[in-house]
Design a protein around this motif. Sequence first.
Motif, PDB file in Angstrom:
ATOM      1  N   SER A 166       0.828  -1.201   0.000  1.00 52.48           N
ATOM      2  CA  SER A 166       0.000   0.000   0.000  1.00 52.48           C
ATOM      3  C   SER A 166       0.873   1.267   0.000  1.00 52.48           C
ATOM      4  O   SER A 166       0.637   2.215  -0.768  1.00 52.48           O
ATOM      5  CB  SER A 166      -0.917  -0.055   1.223  1.00 52.48           C
ATOM      6  OG  SER A 166      -1.628   1.117   1.332  1.00 52.48           O
ATOM      7  N   SER A 197      -2.157  -3.669  -4.740  1.00 52.85           N
ATOM      8  CA  SER A 197      -2.656  -2.443  -4.116  1.00 52.85           C
ATOM      9  C   SER A 197      -2.458  -1.233  -5.011  1.00 52.85           C
ATOM     10  O   SER A 197      -1.450  -1.127  -5.709  1.00 52.85           O
ATOM     11  CB  SER A 197      -1.923  -2.197  -2.785  1.00 52.85           C
ATOM     12  OG  SER A 197      -2.410  -1.020  -2.174  1.00 52.85           O
ATOM     13  N   THR A 249      -6.782  -2.714  -1.490  1.00 58.86           N
ATOM     14  CA  THR A 249      -5.751  -3.757  -1.429  1.00 58.86           C
ATOM     15  C   THR A 249      -6.420  -5.125  -1.469  1.00 58.86           C
ATOM     16  O   THR A 249      -7.427  -5.350  -0.790  1.00 58.86           O
ATOM     17  CB  THR A 249      -4.922  -3.608  -0.131  1.00 58.86           C
ATOM     18  OG1 THR A 249      -4.298  -2.318  -0.156  1.00 58.86           O
ATOM     19  CG2 THR A 249      -3.831  -4.662  -0.030  1.00 58.86           C
TER      20      THR A 249
END
Length: 258
Positions: free
Chosen positions: A145, A165, A170
């Motif tokens: 992320s 992500s 995600t």
Amino acid sequence: MDLLELKSKTPLVFNYANYVTPQFVANVVNVVGGSPIMAREIDEFNDLVAISDAVVVNTGTWRRSELPETIKLIQIANQAKKVVVLDPVAVGIPSRSVPVKAVMTDSQVNVIRGNAAEIAWFAGIDFTSHGIDATGNGDVQKIASLAAQKTGAIIALSGQTDVISDGHTTQMIAVDVPLLATNVGTGDALSALVGMFNSDEVTVENTARAMAMMKLAGVRASQTVKTPGYFANQVLDELYLIKQDELEEFIRSEVQNG
Ligand SMILES: Nc1ncnc2c1ncn2[C@@H]1O[C@H](COP(=O)(O)OP(=O)(O)O)[C@@H](O)[C@H]1O
Ligand SMILES: Cc1ncsc1CCOP(=O)(O)O
Ligand SMILES: [Mg+2]
């Protein structure tokens, strides 16, 4: 795109490949339903990008003198609005980081596909590696992320758990297939699949489809083959055999939202 559409469109994947695994990568593209071409001659870039559906840049055996032409290739792909996937092999090794930084500054990469250590480098998080392999442990969801937020690219982090992500959404596939990691080139081939599945539209879902395709082939191959040599060939056969509904069922049962 989904697997059915992919097989009907036969996306042409231009691989700026390393010199270790191009045969495996080309076969993976072929058996899934795309069409591979490998090249690294700058005078061919305009023509090849024009006819390609995806451009996959692997820096595994890159020479520093190739940096300007690699940036040029990605810029041509950017202008032609073709998806660009970067596979930054062992980018955490300091001398390898320098040219990758230049690529990220001067051209636009749409998806970065790498193992946890490679993706951690983009996130600015320490992660132990051993050459081309990720060997450490860490919060792979956070790493993916953060890397997405820092680069603006979709991240396809592979490993025991695959994480996809865009920095907001995600998805994860937590399926353990250790034999997949023993075959050198699985990651490179996976990057080519990511390019193929994203060739109409670059999304987290399409990236997850590519990751699921390789995992599912690995799961099936390891049901019949227990040793690495035959496993690599079995993976090719399983990739060839997977049907659209089987892939979508695997995605429904194994892809988790983070
Ligand atoms: N320990 C593992 N368990 C299950 N799958 C793995 C494992 N390690 C790698 N894979 C799978 O192998 C493929 C290649 O990933 P990886 O080995 O991380 O890439 P690379 O070869 O670039 O280091 C991916 O499909 C990934 O899901
Ligand atoms: C061994 C090696 N050395 C430079 S690139 C390469 C292959 C990397 O393949 P993968 O990342 O798919 O394991
Ligand atoms: Mg790799």
